[in-house]
Design a protein around this motif. Structure first.
Motif, PDB file in Angstrom:
ATOM      1  N   LEU A 125     -10.388   2.754   4.839  1.00 41.21           N
ATOM      2  CA  LEU A 125     -10.565   4.067   4.211  1.00 41.21           C
ATOM      3  C   LEU A 125      -9.276   4.498   3.509  1.00 41.21           C
ATOM      4  N   SER A 126      -8.150   4.189   4.116  1.00 43.18           N
ATOM      5  CA  SER A 126      -6.859   4.523   3.527  1.00 43.18           C
ATOM      6  C   SER A 126      -6.650   3.786   2.202  1.00 43.18           C
ATOM      7  N   TRP A 127      -7.093   2.518   2.134  1.00 42.49           N
ATOM      8  CA  TRP A 127      -6.984   1.753   0.889  1.00 42.49           C
ATOM      9  C   TRP A 127      -7.824   2.379  -0.225  1.00 42.49           C
ATOM     10  N   ILE A 128      -8.988   2.868   0.121  1.00 44.47           N
ATOM     11  CA  ILE A 128      -9.844   3.530  -0.875  1.00 44.47           C
ATOM     12  C   ILE A 128      -9.138   4.760  -1.446  1.00 44.47           C
ATOM     13  N   VAL A 129      -8.560   5.570  -0.555  1.00 45.69           N
ATOM     14  CA  VAL A 129      -7.834   6.763  -0.991  1.00 45.69           C
ATOM     15  C   VAL A 129      -6.635   6.368  -1.849  1.00 45.69           C
ATOM     16  N   THR A 130      -5.974   5.283  -1.476  1.00 44.26           N
ATOM     17  CA  THR A 130      -4.813   4.807  -2.237  1.00 44.26           C
ATOM     18  C   THR A 130      -5.202   4.458  -3.666  1.00 44.26           C
ATOM     19  N   PHE A 131      -6.294   3.713  -3.833  1.00 44.16           N
ATOM     20  CA  PHE A 131      -6.734   3.320  -5.178  1.00 44.16           C
ATOM     21  C   PHE A 131      -7.184   4.525  -5.991  1.00 44.16           C
ATOM     22  N   VAL A 132      -7.786   5.505  -5.334  1.00 44.59           N
ATOM     23  CA  VAL A 132      -8.210   6.721  -6.041  1.00 44.59           C
ATOM     24  C   VAL A 132      -6.995   7.476  -6.571  1.00 44.59           C
ATOM     25  N   PHE A 133      -5.983   7.672  -5.719  1.00 46.11           N
ATOM     26  CA  PHE A 133      -4.769   8.367  -6.158  1.00 46.11           C
ATOM     27  C   PHE A 133      -4.060   7.580  -7.260  1.00 46.11           C
TER      28      PHE A 133
ATOM     29  N   GLY B 291       2.479   6.003  -2.682  1.00 49.57           N
ATOM     30  CA  GLY B 291       3.584   6.867  -3.081  1.00 49.57           C
ATOM     31  C   GLY B 291       3.689   6.980  -4.588  1.00 49.57           C
ATOM     32  N   LEU B 292       3.471   5.853  -5.289  1.00 47.48           N
ATOM     33  CA  LEU B 292       3.522   5.861  -6.750  1.00 47.48           C
ATOM     34  C   LEU B 292       2.410   6.720  -7.331  1.00 47.48           C
ATOM     35  N   GLY B 293       1.191   6.557  -6.821  1.00 53.47           N
ATOM     36  CA  GLY B 293       0.059   7.316  -7.341  1.00 53.47           C
ATOM     37  C   GLY B 293       0.226   8.818  -7.174  1.00 53.47           C
TER      38      GLY B 293
ATOM     39  N   LEU C 227      -9.024  12.996  13.356  1.00 53.94           N
ATOM     40  CA  LEU C 227      -8.613  13.810  12.210  1.00 53.94           C
ATOM     41  C   LEU C 227      -7.277  13.327  11.653  1.00 53.94           C
ATOM     42  N   ILE C 228      -6.348  12.995  12.535  1.00 50.45           N
ATOM     43  CA  ILE C 228      -5.040  12.500  12.094  1.00 50.45           C
ATOM     44  C   ILE C 228      -5.180  11.177  11.355  1.00 50.45           C
ATOM     45  N   MET C 229      -6.083  10.318  11.806  1.00 45.47           N
ATOM     46  CA  MET C 229      -6.247   9.010  11.176  1.00 45.47           C
ATOM     47  C   MET C 229      -6.904   9.102   9.810  1.00 45.47           C
ATOM     48  N   LEU C 230      -7.475  10.253   9.461  1.00 47.51           N
ATOM     49  CA  LEU C 230      -8.007  10.450   8.109  1.00 47.51           C
ATOM     50  C   LEU C 230      -6.888  10.646   7.096  1.00 47.51           C
ATOM     51  N   ASN C 231      -5.707  10.970   7.596  1.00 45.28           N
ATOM     52  CA  ASN C 231      -4.515  11.022   6.748  1.00 45.28           C
ATOM     53  C   ASN C 231      -4.263   9.610   6.227  1.00 45.28           C
ATOM     54  N   PRO C 232      -4.219   9.380   4.906  1.00 44.57           N
ATOM     55  CA  PRO C 232      -4.123   7.999   4.384  1.00 44.57           C
ATOM     56  C   PRO C 232      -2.866   7.257   4.813  1.00 44.57           C
ATOM     57  N   VAL C 233      -1.804   7.977   5.195  1.00 40.38           N
ATOM     58  CA  VAL C 233      -0.569   7.310   5.622  1.00 40.38           C
ATOM     59  C   VAL C 233      -0.635   6.937   7.105  1.00 40.38           C
ATOM     60  N   ALA C 234      -1.427   7.655   7.888  1.00 40.92           N
ATOM     61  CA  ALA C 234      -1.469   7.452   9.331  1.00 40.92           C
ATOM     62  C   ALA C 234      -1.874   6.032   9.731  1.00 40.92           C
ATOM     63  N   PRO C 235      -2.946   5.454   9.161  1.00 37.61           N
ATOM     64  CA  PRO C 235      -3.293   4.085   9.558  1.00 37.61           C
ATOM     65  C   PRO C 235      -2.208   3.067   9.199  1.00 37.61           C
TER      66      PRO C 235
ATOM     67  N   GLN D 183       0.825  -1.208   0.000  1.00 30.13           N
ATOM     68  CA  GLN D 183       0.000   0.000   0.000  1.00 30.13           C
ATOM     69  C   GLN D 183       0.859   1.257   0.000  1.00 30.13           C
ATOM     70  N   MET D 184       1.931   1.264   0.784  1.00 32.52           N
ATOM     71  CA  MET D 184       2.828   2.427   0.780  1.00 32.52           C
ATOM     72  C   MET D 184       3.413   2.664  -0.606  1.00 32.52           C
ATOM     73  N   ALA D 185       3.763   1.578  -1.289  1.00 33.76           N
ATOM     74  CA  ALA D 185       4.322   1.690  -2.631  1.00 33.76           C
ATOM     75  C   ALA D 185       3.292   2.245  -3.605  1.00 33.76           C
TER      76      ALA D 185
END
Length: 288
Positions: free
Chosen positions: A261-269, A180-182, A231-239, A175-177
């Motif tokens: 939620l972070s995975w959803i943001v990751t796929f969108v980016f 970061g790539l997106g 609020l901090i956990m809404l940051n996609p990297v925080a979780p 997920q980090m990859a």
């Protein structure tokens, strides 16, 4: 570009790309040898004419973890959820460092490789994919160093409790990859016209790190205000950082809700990143 498997006079057909989503994954796989060549080039260029060479893979995380321990652990006295401060910061640095490396290296794909893109054809996504893979080398060395340090602390009776969630670490790494790539290829695509973004990347990553629970646990923010923790956990990297630290060190807790939620943001980016990258690569030589 498409190979022709016949007995004709040619073996490769190059056709213009006109669509918004002209990414051929099969073609990228065919250029896997080029990825290995780029990996070798990146390694040689990074440590050419250096005295310590690859030892910087060890020195850099040790120095940064030591500084974080002194400044945030000893001086600021920030909680580390009961685990040794040095381990807390070394673990956080390993995860954040890989994500940061993926984003910053891919963010300069077009501007940093314009001289190469203008001379020879190959799938342009090969370059950012190489950067993401190259970052794994530093990550794995840091994880090996972290494992040795954990053994030392455990032998001294310090609380170090990795758990079965270690099996999810490869998923977090993937997920980090992807994240970061997106984000990186979006920035790279925009910097072909707006060079200011390349200047803001380094500064923006520093701000983003402090908005992510890297030098502090989520519980520290929640102790100030529950809303701040959410609020901090809404940051996609925080979780990812929070769950990674829990899996490796056993501190904090595993939060699947924010991770989903972070995975959803990751796929969108990633989707919009590949979309924009595919569009910009056709004309970037006219503007870069």
């Amino acid at each position: 570009m498409r190979k022709k498997q016949t007995d004709g006079e040619w073996s490769i057909v190059i056709r213009p790309k006109t669509g918004w989503f002209d990414i051929d994954l099969k073609e990228i796989w065919q250029y896997r040898d080029l990825v290995f060549m780029f990996l070798k080039r990146n390694f040689n260029s990074s440590y050419k004419q250096t005295i310590l060479g690859p030892l910087w893979f060890l020195i850099s995380p040790l120095m940064s973890s030591t500084m974080f321990t002194l400044i945030f652990g000893k001086i600021a006295n920030i909680s580390t959820d009961g685990v040794p401060q040095f381990l807390f910061y070394m673990c956080s640095n390993a995860a954040w460092g890989y994500f940061s490396a993926c984003l910053t290296s891919t963010a300069s794909t077009f501007t940093g490789n314009a001289h190469l893109f203008g001379k020879v054809y190959f799938p342009r996504l090969v370059s950012p994919i190489t950067s993401v893979i190259y970052g794994l080398l530093s990550f794995f060395i840091q994880m090996l160093l972290l494992a040795v340090t954990m053994v030392v602390f455990a032998l001294r009776g310090q609380p170090v409790t990795p758990n079965a969630h270690l099996l999810l670490v490869p998923v977090m790494l993937l997920q980090m990859a992807l994240l970061g790539l997106g984000i990186g290829i979006i920035i790279s695509s925009l910097t072909t016209k707006y060079r200011d973004l390349s200047i803001l990347v380094g500064f923006g990553m520093q701000l983003w790190m402090y908005a992510t629970p890297v030098v502090y646990p989520v519980s520290q923010a929640e102790s100030l205000a529950p809303q701040l923790g959410r609020l901090i956990m809404l940051n996609p990297v925080a979780p990812i950082i929070n769950n990674f630290r829990y899996a490796v060190l056993g501190c904090g807790s595993m939060d699947y809700k924010y991770w989903a939620l972070s995975w959803i943001v990751t796929f969108v980016f990633l989707f919009f990143g590949v979309l924009i990258f595919s569009r910009v690569e056709k004309t970037f030589m006219d503007t870069v």
